[in-house]
Design a protein around this motif. Structure first.
Motif: not given
Length: 297
Positions: A41-49, A51-56
């Motif tokens: 979840g800290a990298y948005g994996l398994g969450r919505s697209a 949620s992945k934007v900022l950590p990536m």
């Protein structure tokens, strides 16, 4: 007196529920699952697209300077990297702070806001399992963020045919430094985020704690240096998380200090720095345990 009609009688239906006779995986499995879910979840994996934007993006921003340094070193055939491994986290501290501020509240604030923590503690997981899983996941996420560019630098230095022993030693020192940074920052970030169920407040608290403390310490160090009070410079570094890491790696890992006039702590002062870092890590764990004692009951 009327008799009840047949359709009004109570009926018991078998809808297929069965007893579970399989293995009970227990607390260890639940703890590992919570750790894995929190790390992903800290990298948005398994969450919505979204949620992945900022950590990536922050992960890419952390790695781009390392790629540039490697490209310059290979193209110009340098004999050594222009940026030390132990200096990289200090150089990119703003990115690390933003990542922590965005992901620490995501890790714990939603559980508090939606009151799901008591469900975790119902069975089989306990308070210590929850805290260890969340703390470990946050520290691991920070370690991935900070160690990945060091790995890029190390691979690039080997491709540029730099001295293997020197580069391996510098890489190892950098890994020790960012591991300590990850534990310290992860604990501080989770403590601040766990104080409120409002994610926005948690983000603001983490940014303020890291930014204000570093700004105040840097200003006081500059004043001490300009007034020829060099002895005070290393002691002032005890009051900010990033300067604590700077002091530890200067004293024990052969790093060059970012303090004014490179007036970092010596070995004796370095012991104090290390003890303060360990005390903050242990204190963060203790505060989280106390916080979730109240939340879980």
């Amino acid at each position: 007196m009327s008799t009840p009609t047949p359709h009004a009688e109570t009926r018991i239906h078998n809808i297929g529920y069965r007893d579970y006779d399989g293995p009970r995986l227990g607390r260890a499995y639940a703890r590992r699952s919570l750790f894995s879910q929190s790390l992903r979840g800290a990298y948005g994996l398994g969450r919505s697209a979204k949620s992945k934007v900022l950590p990536m993006i922050l992960f890419a921003v952390m790695c781009i300077p390392a790629l540039v340094v490697v490209a310059v070193a290979v193209a110009t055939k340098l004999k050594d990297l222009p940026l030390d491994y132990t200096r990289y986290a200090i150089f990119t501290q703003a990115v690390i702070g933003l990542y922590l501020a965005s992901q620490a509240p995501q890790s714990v604030s939603r559980d508090l806001r939606f009151k799901t923590v008591p469900l975790y503690f119902s069975r089989p997981i306990e308070r210590v399992d929850y805290v260890l899983a969340k703390y470990g996941a946050m520290a691991a996420a920070l370690f991935i963020l900070t160690a990945s560019p060091l790995l890029i630098l190390y691979i690039g230095s080997l491709l540029a045919k730099m001295d293997f022993v020197d580069q391996t030693q510098g890489f190892a020192q950098g890994l020790v430094s960012v591991a300590l940074l990850s534990l310290l920052f992860g604990g501080i970030g989770l403590v601040l985020a766990a104080l409120t169920p409002r994610r926005g407040f948690g983000v603001a608290a983490v940014i303020a704690a890291l930014t204000i403390s570093y700004g105040a310490v840097s200003t006081l160090q500059a004043i001490a240096w300009s007034t020829d009070s060099l002895d005070a410079v290393p002691w002032l570094g005890l009051f900010s998380p990033i300067t604590l890491i700077d002091g530890v790696q200067t004293a024990f890992l052969g790093a060059t200090s970012s303090f004014p006039a490179e007036a970092g702590p010596g070995a004796g002062q370095g012991v104090v720095y290390l003890l303060v870092v360990l005390a903050l890590v242990a204190g963060s764990y203790a505060v989280l345990m106390r916080r979730y004692r109240k939340v879980g009951l």
